[in-house]
Scaffold this active site. Structure first.
Site, mmCIF file in Angstrom:
data_model
loop_
_atom_site.group_PDB
_atom_site.id
_atom_site.type_symbol
_atom_site.label_atom_id
_atom_site.label_comp_id
_atom_site.label_asym_id
_atom_site.label_seq_id
_atom_site.Cartn_x
_atom_site.Cartn_y
_atom_site.Cartn_z
ATOM 1 N N ASP A 1 -12.411 3.834 3.371
ATOM 2 C CA ASP A 1 -13.288 2.786 4.006
ATOM 3 C C ASP A 1 -14.611 3.369 4.425
ATOM 4 O O ASP A 1 -15.726 2.883 4.216
ATOM 5 C CB ASP A 1 -12.671 2.303 5.326
ATOM 6 C CG ASP A 1 -11.307 1.809 5.159
ATOM 7 O OD1 ASP A 1 -11.335 0.860 4.507
ATOM 8 O OD2 ASP A 1 -10.374 2.406 5.577
ATOM 9 N N HIS B 1 -6.659 0.957 9.486
ATOM 10 C CA HIS B 1 -7.119 0.590 8.041
ATOM 11 C C HIS B 1 -6.762 -0.870 7.634
ATOM 12 O O HIS B 1 -5.646 -1.000 7.080
ATOM 13 C CB HIS B 1 -6.465 1.437 7.121
ATOM 14 C CG HIS B 1 -6.785 1.158 5.436
ATOM 15 N ND1 HIS B 1 -8.118 1.077 4.888
ATOM 16 C CD2 HIS B 1 -5.888 0.797 4.650
ATOM 17 C CE1 HIS B 1 -7.930 0.788 3.561
ATOM 18 N NE2 HIS B 1 -6.668 0.567 3.548
HETATM 19 N N1 LIG Z 1 -4.656 3.415 2.812
HETATM 20 C C1 LIG Z 1 -5.567 3.045 1.873
HETATM 21 O O1 LIG Z 1 -6.786 3.158 1.884
HETATM 22 C C2 LIG Z 1 -5.020 2.109 0.503
HETATM 23 C C3 LIG Z 1 -3.672 2.075 0.599
HETATM 24 N N2 LIG Z 1 -3.135 1.505 -0.665
HETATM 25 C C4 LIG Z 1 -1.618 1.116 -0.517
HETATM 26 O O2 LIG Z 1 -0.802 2.363 -1.294
HETATM 27 C C5 LIG Z 1 0.344 1.726 -1.926
HETATM 28 C C6 LIG Z 1 0.506 1.984 -3.439
HETATM 29 O O3 LIG Z 1 -0.373 1.388 -4.198
HETATM 30 P P1 LIG Z 1 -0.398 1.318 -5.726
HETATM 31 O O4 LIG Z 1 -0.039 2.619 -6.344
HETATM 32 O O5 LIG Z 1 -1.560 0.668 -6.479
HETATM 33 O O6 LIG Z 1 0.869 0.539 -5.866
HETATM 34 P P2 LIG Z 1 1.816 0.429 -7.094
HETATM 35 O O7 LIG Z 1 2.648 -0.792 -6.850
HETATM 36 O O8 LIG Z 1 1.108 0.544 -8.366
HETATM 37 O O9 LIG Z 1 2.883 1.757 -7.125
HETATM 38 C C7 LIG Z 1 3.736 1.887 -6.125
HETATM 39 C C8 LIG Z 1 4.888 2.742 -6.444
HETATM 40 O O10 LIG Z 1 5.480 3.114 -5.209
HETATM 41 C C9 LIG Z 1 6.760 3.238 -5.894
HETATM 42 N N3 LIG Z 1 7.835 3.055 -4.762
HETATM 43 C C10 LIG Z 1 8.388 1.987 -3.949
HETATM 44 N N4 LIG Z 1 9.028 2.107 -2.814
HETATM 45 C C11 LIG Z 1 9.070 3.588 -3.022
HETATM 46 C C12 LIG Z 1 9.949 4.403 -2.285
HETATM 47 N N5 LIG Z 1 10.870 3.989 -1.202
HETATM 48 N N6 LIG Z 1 9.769 5.685 -2.389
HETATM 49 C C13 LIG Z 1 9.090 6.121 -3.679
HETATM 50 N N7 LIG Z 1 8.502 5.261 -4.380
HETATM 51 C C14 LIG Z 1 8.451 4.081 -3.755
HETATM 52 C C15 LIG Z 1 6.989 2.061 -6.841
HETATM 53 O O11 LIG Z 1 8.134 2.221 -7.585
HETATM 54 C C16 LIG Z 1 5.706 2.184 -7.417
HETATM 55 O O12 LIG Z 1 5.958 2.904 -8.400
HETATM 56 C C17 LIG Z 1 0.311 0.202 -1.461
HETATM 57 O O13 LIG Z 1 0.792 0.287 -0.143
HETATM 58 C C18 LIG Z 1 -1.289 -0.074 -1.458
HETATM 59 O O14 LIG Z 1 -1.348 -1.037 -0.506
HETATM 60 C C19 LIG Z 1 -3.782 1.210 -1.643
HETATM 61 C C20 LIG Z 1 -5.289 1.320 -1.551
HETATM 62 C C21 LIG Z 1 -5.909 2.088 -0.577
HETATM 63 O O1 LIG Z 2 -6.691 -3.820 0.184
HETATM 64 C C1 LIG Z 2 -5.456 -3.342 -0.006
HETATM 65 O O2 LIG Z 2 -4.385 -3.798 0.007
HETATM 66 C C2 LIG Z 2 -5.470 -1.821 -0.657
HETATM 67 C C3 LIG Z 2 -6.133 -0.955 0.139
HETATM 68 O O3 LIG Z 2 -5.879 -0.760 1.246
HETATM 69 C C4 LIG Z 2 -7.855 -0.997 0.118
HETATM 70 O O4 LIG Z 2 -8.187 -1.245 -1.169
HETATM 71 O O5 LIG Z 2 -8.264 -0.531 1.084
#
Ligand SMILES: NC(=O)C1=CN([C@@H]2O[C@H](COP(=O)(O)OP(=O)(O)OC[C@H]3O[C@@H](n4cnc5c(N)ncnc54)[C@H](O)[C@@H]3O)[C@@H](O)[C@H]2O)C=CC1
Ligand SMILES: O=C([O-])CC(=O)C(=O)O
Length: 326
Positions: A159, A187
């Protein structure tokens, strides 16, 4: 050569993992002198895909990468780790708010909190990325009470980076000219990017961009809704920029903050600025490379206070929703 540090990444076969691991292994996170051992944690069904990621990491022959543990076992995964980057969880789809994920993702963080407390190195620091990251961090922290509360972090750097670029584009300057853009709160779409205290080329942002309506009606909503805009455009949530923000946050925490600047990260509130103690709330932070503190004395006007309270109230609501997990 320094002793390698052990860095756990959950969700290592996911989208963010795919952008993040190679940067950690290349030295972008801990610097060119610091070897690392990666602990890659996934759920059982994702282990074949994770194996492919391990093969690709091997194929880079990174000089700093001294070992890889790939596992679905939380005890092995968090064994002796110095950092735990908790990414693994389900991302939201178009039309959802991040807190809609609490019922699916929240419970992941109870078991992980317990496993970190039971297995990690004494100096472990935990950084939660999986959404809703502030409240997931709260859950993990409350399930690992032996780990001091100043070791827990939730990501709002993406952000901050988004806000910095919006200001730089509007002012027609380089992003490096924008400093002290603090994100307050959750967030989520209630986060508050504090443009009043931001500086552009050393001057208050509001003196450089003399356009109050733009700040209120364009800048704030653009930053608050950027994640949703990416999902709409890509059909998937931000991954490369999220991984980049993970690198930026850890680097900011493990290096001294340049004088007169700060960065944003969700930490356990100590009551600063009247924010309820114990909530994971994003504040302006400075680090000396080992310890961090909340920047005190930031000027809070009536508008800022209203926004800071709205995002605090949302965090209180999220906390109430997961009361049985704490
Ligand atoms: N805080 C932030 O600024 C941001 C947070 N996110 C969040 O990050 C998370 C991951 O996003 P992506 O990598 O795009 O998702 P993705 O779906 O591509 O990957 C998530 C991975 O986590 C694994 N997973 C699910 N449950 C699990 C567990 N209990 N233990 C270990 N691994 C597990 C899945 O098998 C998958 O490979 C989402 O919750 C997303 O919303 C995404 C972007 C920014
Ligand atoms: O928007 C979402 O769900 C993923 C995220 O946290 C971001 O891009 O900031």
């Amino acid at each position: 050569m320094k002793t390698p540090i052990r860095v756990a990444v959950t969700g290592a076969a996911g989208q963010i993992g795919y952008s993040l691991l190679f940067r950690i292994a290349s030295g972008a996170m801990f610097g060119p002198e610091q070897p690392v051992i990666l602990h890659l944690i996934e759920i059982e069904p994702a282990l074949p895909a994770l194996n492919g990621v391990v093969m690709e990491l091997q194929d880079c022959a990174f000089p700093l990468l001294k070992g890889i543990v790939a596992t679905a076992d939380l005890n092995a995964g968090f064994k002796d780790v110095n950092w735990a980057l908790l990414v693994g969880s389900v991302p939201r789809k178009q039309g959802m708010e991040r807190k809609d994920l609490l019922s699916i993702n929240g419970k992941i963080f109870t078991g992980q909190g317990k496993a970190i407390a039971a297995n990690a190195a004494k100096d472990v620091r935990i950084f939660v990325v999986g959404n809703p990251c502030n409240t997931n961090c709260l859950i993990a922290m409350n399930n690992a009470k032996s780990i001091p509360s100043d070791r827990w972090f939730a990501m709002t750097m993406l952000d901050q980076n988004r806000a910095v670029t919006q200001l730089a584009m509007k002012a027609g300057v380089d992003t490096t000219e924008v400093k002290n853009l603090a994100i307050w709160g959750n967030h989520s779409s209630t986060m508050y990017p504090d443009y009043f205290n931001a500086k552009i080329g050393g001057k208050p942002a509001t003196e450089v961009i003399k356009h109050e309506i733009w700040f209120k009606d364009t800048f704030i909503p653009t930053v608050q809704q950027r994640g949703a805009a990416i999902i709409k455009a890509r059909g998937l949530s931000s991954a490369a920029s999220a991984a980049n923000a993970v690198v930026d946050t850890v680097r900011n925490l493990v290096n001294p903050t340049p004088a007169g600047t700060c960065f944003s990260v969700g930490v356990c509130s100590d009551g600063s600025y009247g924010i309820e103690k114990g909530l994971i709330y994003s504040f302006p932070i400075v680090s000396d490379g080992k310890n961090w503190k909340i920047v005190q004395g930031v000027e809070i006007n009536e508008f800022s206070r209203e926004k800071m309270t709205a995002t605090e109230n949302e965090l209180k609501e999220e906390k109430a929703m997961v009361a049985e997990l704490l």
